[in-house]
Design a protein around this motif. Structure first.
Motif: not given
Lengths: 182, 409
Positions: B307-312, B325-336
């Protein structure tokens, strides 16, 4: 970045290891390993010699890719020029890199070793302003004709920024703009 | 207003023969709006009567700054740009990009996703070769081939629409797997295509392969020897038509290509006809791969559960706070992604499609370079058209199979 001596990478391909060692003996290079890829850092003076050696002695017939990475705002080194080599006969890949300082970066042209470098180096000149010395045909490749001294893939080149034009400031803006001056 | 320079011979002095300077040979523009340049390619030809003495390609009319744009987007969002590079091989570009991202952040892909990726990549190869064959036929005045090829291509586009809702720019392959699982109708649709398509290839061959007009136009035209090909970085069907057996699917298998039994068509002649034969054979081989992949399509998830890299998946969003939360973070901030660079190459319909992806520790790539096969394949054109007629130049250019979106990026 992790800097290592040859032989320090346990799972490096044995065939690749002899080649990297040969480069190390001849040119005193350093190298790094990332995700199973070997990046060999060359000095800019020795790159042509190294490419010739790799092509003739170690069967790297194909220059798969040639490009650069801009590390702006870091100045030293500002650019890495990348030569991605492929050996068909040995089924190996090796990446040579040249670190360049900020300012007016120059590389010696590799057209004499791999002809594919011709267009690739023209693209480098267009996009990064890295000038290949001794290039036989250094015209603009991808950018419009008459493009001035701006290099779009440099990190300090703005992305998609367009000032709003009005009748009172159009002349002023046109002075600064380097494209679409209609 | 920019100073428009008048094009003078001075600029091309080092590229044309001395006879052009005295006016003995003629300089002629072909393109950029010429129908047989497959997009916007301009060729400056030096002609002696109807014979090509020199050819100077001028590219960049379709340069859209995709590499620069990708640097300004997060890894997940940048993927939509990849569809738009080589617009005949959208899923193949997605695949190359996703594999580069997966290599950079060390993501695993479930087996089912890998098998579906193979099916889609091969369907896309057939799709691309069909468009090539259509345009190739059209350039040689075989209008009906064009229509037949587009008829079959339509079915592939329908399959793409079935799985993703889009006909061309699907962005269906995602880092860590696929956007979602294929619908149940997918297998039926692909099997129907597999059943119908071999006969259709026979039809094309009946129209072209032994056609005397066709042979006259192609055999012995535009011969490329393997040494020149490698010097110019030529890959793919063009290299294989010159007698070099080099297919990344075979020599460096990715996405599970090692599980499938297929041949790599190689011809030694190196002429335009050999390129035609290699591509026709490749379509048949692709069918074999699709059939095998479909027969042993494993069940299971189609995207990594990291879930740190792939949206649920969408279904979890309504019931799980963490998923939202993961969905939101991944599509706004992205992953490092780590500070380092990877080079990932796949075999596209045109050759080695490589992605050099460099991370800088943040959510956006520092550099995303596309090593596009058409770019290098086109660079050999001036070498192989010398001494041929203008009409042959059209045939040679068509057989190179360029996609301008791929060249100019």
């Amino acid at each position: 970045m992790l800097w290592m001596a040859a032989g320090a990478i346990a799972n490096m391909d044995k065939k690749l290891e002899t080649i990297v060692q040969a480069l190390q003996e001849n040119f005193g290079v350093t190298f790094e390993e990332f995700r199973g890829e070997i990046h060999v850092f060359m000095r800019v003076e020795t790159i042509i010699e190294a490419l010739t050696l790799l092509r003739d002695k170690y069967d790297f017939e194909l220059l798969s890719a040639m490009t650069a990475i801009d590390f702006w705002p870091q100045n030293s080194p500002r650019f890495h020029v990348i030569y991605q080599l492929t050996s068909l006969a040995r089924n190996l890949s090796l990446q040579l890199r040249v670190a360049l300082e900020d300012g007016e970066p120059h590389i010696p042209t590799a057209v004499g070793v791999y002809e594919v470098a011709n267009w690739r180096e023209r693209e480098l000149r267009d996009m990064f302003g890295i000038i290949p010395d001794g290039h036989p045909d250094l015209r603009i490749l991808l950018l419009p004709e008459g493009w001035e001294d701006k290099h779009p893939l440099r990190k300090d080149f703005p992305l998609g920024y367009e000032e709003v034009q009005f009748t009172f400031n159009i002349d002023e803006i046109n002075l600064r703009k380097h494209f679409a001056k209609e | 207003m920019a100073q428009l320079e008048e094009v003078s011979i001075e600029k091309f002095k080092h590229l044309v023969s001395e006879r052009a300077l005295t006016g003995e040979t003629m300089l002629l523009n072909m393109g950029p709006q010429h129908p047989s340049t497959h997009g916007v390619l301009r060729l400056l030809l030096e002609l002696d009567g109807e014979t090509v003495v020199n050819c100077i390609p001028d590219i960049g009319y379709l340069h859209t700054g995709i590499e620069k744009n990708m640097e300004a987007k997060t890894y997940l969002k940048a993927e939509v740009m990849s569809d738009r590079l080589d617009y005949m091989n959208n899923l193949g570009n997605n695949l190359a990009y996703c594999m580069a991202v997966e290599k950079l952040v060390e993501l695993d892909v479930p087996e089912r996703a890998q098998a579906i990726r193979v099916i889609l990549a091969e369907l896309e190869r057939i799709n691309s070769h069909l468009v090539w064959l259509a345009a190739f036929g059209l350039d040689l005045a075989a209008m009906s081939v064009f229509l037949y090829c587009f008829r079959e291509r339509e079915i592939i586009l329908d399959i793409k629409e079935l799985i993703s809702g889009q006909r061309m720019m699907t962005t269906y392959i995602r880092p860590g797997g696929l956007w979602r699982d294929v619908p149940v109708e997918f297998e039926t649709a692909v099997r129907a295509f597999l059943k119908m398509f071999p006969k259709r290839v026979d039809e094309y061959e009946a129209l072209m392969t032994r056609n005397p007009i066709f042979l006259d136009r192609l055999v012995g035209i535009g011969i490329l020897d393997p040494a020149t090909a490698l010097q110019h970085g030529v890959t793919g069907p063009m290299l294989r038509a010159s007698g070099v057996n080099w297919d990344l699917r075979k020599v460096r298998p990715y996405t599970g290509y090692e599980q499938y039994d297929f041949n790599v068509p190689v011809r030694s002649e190196g002429d335009t006809y050999a390129r035609y034969i290699v591509r026709i054979e490749e379509m048949r081989e692709s069918l074999k791969i699709i059939e095998q992949a479909l027969n042993k399509l494993p069940l299971g998830p189609v995207r990594s559960d990291n879930r740190k890299f792939v949206p649920p998946p969408r279904s979890e969003l309504g019931v799980s706070m963490e998923a939202l939360i993961h969905h939101f973070k991944l599509w706004t901030e992205g992953f490092p992604a780590p500070d380092g660079s990877v080079y990932q190459a796949v075999e596209s319909p045109r050759g080695e499609l490589g992605v050099l992806l460099a991370g800088d520790g943040g959510a956006k790539p520092r550099r995303c370079h596309w090593r596009t096969p058409s770019f290098d394949n086109l660079s050999v054109l001036p070498k192989i058209v010398k001494g041929h007629l203008v009409a042959d130049l059209v045939a040679i250019l068509a057989a190179v199979d360029i996609v301008l979106g791929d060249i100019d990026r």
